[in-house]
Design a protein around this motif. Structure first.
Motif, PDB file in Angstrom:
ATOM      1  N   SER A   1      34.652  13.214  81.178  1.00  0.00           N
ATOM      2  CA  SER A   1      34.313  13.213  79.753  1.00  0.00           C
ATOM      3  C   SER A   1      32.878  13.728  79.553  1.00  0.00           C
ATOM      4  O   SER A   1      32.110  13.848  80.512  1.00  0.00           O
ATOM      5  N   THR A   2      32.554  14.035  78.304  1.00  0.00           N
ATOM      6  CA  THR A   2      31.260  14.670  78.011  1.00  0.00           C
ATOM      7  C   THR A   2      30.537  13.941  76.889  1.00  0.00           C
ATOM      8  O   THR A   2      31.141  13.593  75.869  1.00  0.00           O
ATOM      9  N   MET A   3      29.250  13.740  77.097  1.00  0.00           N
ATOM     10  CA  MET A   3      28.392  13.193  76.041  1.00  0.00           C
ATOM     11  C   MET A   3      27.855  14.392  75.261  1.00  0.00           C
ATOM     12  O   MET A   3      27.177  15.256  75.819  1.00  0.00           O
ATOM     13  N   LEU A   4      28.218  14.473  73.985  1.00  0.00           N
ATOM     14  CA  LEU A   4      27.955  15.695  73.229  1.00  0.00           C
ATOM     15  C   LEU A   4      26.640  15.682  72.451  1.00  0.00           C
ATOM     16  O   LEU A   4      25.900  16.669  72.440  1.00  0.00           O
TER      17      LEU A   4
ATOM     18  N   LYS B   1      18.387  12.519  62.287  1.00  0.00           N
ATOM     19  CA  LYS B   1      18.024  13.521  63.285  1.00  0.00           C
ATOM     20  C   LYS B   1      19.119  13.598  64.349  1.00  0.00           C
ATOM     21  O   LYS B   1      19.732  12.588  64.675  1.00  0.00           O
ATOM     22  N   ILE B   2      19.321  14.831  64.830  1.00  0.00           N
ATOM     23  CA  ILE B   2      20.356  15.024  65.841  1.00  0.00           C
ATOM     24  C   ILE B   2      19.720  15.544  67.116  1.00  0.00           C
ATOM     25  O   ILE B   2      18.872  16.459  67.071  1.00  0.00           O
ATOM     26  N   TYR B   3      20.090  14.948  68.229  1.00  0.00           N
ATOM     27  CA  TYR B   3      19.527  15.335  69.517  1.00  0.00           C
ATOM     28  C   TYR B   3      20.642  15.734  70.471  1.00  0.00           C
ATOM     29  O   TYR B   3      21.736  15.154  70.452  1.00  0.00           O
ATOM     30  N   SER B   4      20.313  16.698  71.334  1.00  0.00           N
ATOM     31  CA  SER B   4      21.215  17.008  72.433  1.00  0.00           C
ATOM     32  C   SER B   4      20.872  16.051  73.563  1.00  0.00           C
ATOM     33  O   SER B   4      19.694  15.870  73.896  1.00  0.00           O
ATOM     34  N   PRO B   5      21.872  15.429  74.178  1.00  0.00           N
ATOM     35  CA  PRO B   5      21.550  14.501  75.280  1.00  0.00           C
ATOM     36  C   PRO B   5      20.899  15.203  76.463  1.00  0.00           C
ATOM     37  O   PRO B   5      20.226  14.563  77.265  1.00  0.00           O
ATOM     38  N   THR B   6      21.084  16.514  76.558  1.00  0.00           N
ATOM     39  CA  THR B   6      20.525  17.229  77.714  1.00  0.00           C
ATOM     40  C   THR B   6      19.004  17.135  77.755  1.00  0.00           C
ATOM     41  O   THR B   6      18.395  17.209  78.812  1.00  0.00           O
ATOM     42  N   GLY B   7      18.394  16.966  76.598  1.00  0.00           N
ATOM     43  CA  GLY B   7      16.931  16.937  76.556  1.00  0.00           C
ATOM     44  C   GLY B   7      16.329  15.556  76.656  1.00  0.00           C
ATOM     45  O   GLY B   7      15.180  15.411  77.060  1.00  0.00           O
TER      46      GLY B   7
END
Lengths: 200, 183
Positions: B163-166, B30-36
């Motif tokens: 930097s960015t957490m993608l 499963k892939i998650y966006s860190p924003t959520g």
């Protein structure tokens, strides 16, 4: 000839299907009703027989208290203390079996000392423990950290374990809190992944 | 066809059936966006210090900031390194213009379980490099109850400046997981 082969294949299918179901049921990791059985698990240290999965833990069950409990099961402070003491005993036993490598232990101790220096912890928003000691052997260390005020101890433990994480990728944290606000944390850290030291 | 050939044919058929029926290991990814699923690690990091966009969480400041992400887990089995039923958590970062040292730590278990187990990985990124910090194997062996299926999983990461957490990818490995061959 063709019909006998089909018959044989059909029989084999039924036999293997039944065997497959039986094997799945017997897997203690997939069936909670079996998970608490007394069957020894490979690769784990032999200890006293484990309680049944649905047994409510009592202090009298201390030797087995570190094992599985039913989801959502009530946990008194006394039971909790028993569980933690049992966990500590198991990991101490495992650590004691490791030989001591003085050279490695010195390097590991230095790494831990560096991680716990106040100025390093400050940048991570954490403070140093009031006292600590580390016992390192050949691939694992046990750290005992004392906090007079335990309210921010979790930050320190997180900062410490992330700082030493490049050397110790796995660790188990055992917090022992007191009613007077002090807290003692034990950190068992291993250089090896899936270390038996940290196993159940 | 003589008897030997018939026998060989039957054995081959049986072996094929056994292969088909025996439970195989599968990966549920499963892939998650860190924003959520991520929040600032307070009090050292505040929401104002992070830039949250659909593309990820960026640290626009000049010092490293930290986030704590609650990882949804729906494992069909109990995670234990003893038999290789574990999880892998990959956190993807864009190193930005500066790069730096990235560190993430997965924590299995909570105060309820008493003895959380932690798994840490540190990686150095060169500028403008997109790469993963991989936590593997993640399991519940150190936790008092030792059953990851019951334990919450959190990931703490430090995001260096600029930097960015993608994204976060979670792979649950177990015989009863639903395989995702496309991933």
């Amino acid at each position: 000839m063709k019909s006998s082969f089909v018959r044989l294949a059909a029989i084999a299918f039924v036999v293997f299907t039944l065997a497959g179901f039986w094997l799945m049921r017997a897997d203690p990791h997939t069936d909670p009703s079996i998970a608490g059985s007394n069957a020894p698990r490979p690769g784990l240290q032999a200890h006293a027989p484990e309680p049944a999965f649905n047994t409510v833990l009592q202090p009298s069950a201390l030797p087995d208290a570190g094992n599985k409990r039913r989801e959502g099961e009530p946990l008194s402070e006394r039971d909790r203390e028993s569980i933690l003491l049992d966990k500590l005993r198991r990991m101490d036993d495992a650590l004691a079996m490791e030989v001591v490598s003085p050279g490695w232990a010195a390097v590991a101790n230095k790494q831990i000392d560096l991680a716990l220096q106040a100025h390093n912890l400050k940048t991570l928003g954490a403070g140093p423990p009031d006292a600590y000691e580390a016992e390192c052997r050949s691939s694992s260390c046990k750290l005992s950290l004392m906090f007079v005020d335990g309210s921010n101890a979790e930050d320190t433990i997180l900062a410490l374990t992330t700082e030493i994480g490049s050397m110790f990728p796995e660790a188990v944290i055992v917090p022992v809190r007191s009613n007077d606000g002090t807290a003692q944390y034990f950190v068992y850290a291993s250089t090896m992944k899936s270390s038996k030291l940290l196993g159940r | 066809m003589d008897i030997k050939q018939k026998l060989l044919g039957n054995v081959a058929a049986l072996l094929l059936l056994a292969l088909v029926i025996s439970p195989a290991s599968a990966l549920d990814r499963k892939i998650y966006s860190p924003t959520g699923i991520c929040a600032p690690y307070t009090p050292t990091t505040s929401m104002a210090e992070l830039i949250i966009r659909p593309g990820g969480i960026t640290n626009g400041g000049t010092t490293a900031e930290a986030v704590l992400c609650s990882i949804p887990v729906d494992s069909e089995t109990n995670w234990t390194a003893t038999d290789g039923k574990t999880a892998t958590i990959e956190v993807t970062f864009d190193g930005g213009t500066l790069g730096g040292s990235f560190v993430c730590q997965a924590q299995v278990g909570s105060g309820y379980d008493g003895t959380p187990a932690v798994f840490t990985q540190t990686k150095t990124f060169t500028p403008n490099l997109v790469d993963n910090v991989t936590l593997s194997p993640v399991h519940g062996d150190g936790v008092v109850r030792g059953w990851m299926a019951y334990d919450p999983v959190n990931v703490y990461c430090r995001i260096p400046a600029k930097s960015t957490m993608l994204r976060i990818r979670v792979s649950e490995n177990g015989a009863q997981e639903t395989d995702d061959p496309a991933l």
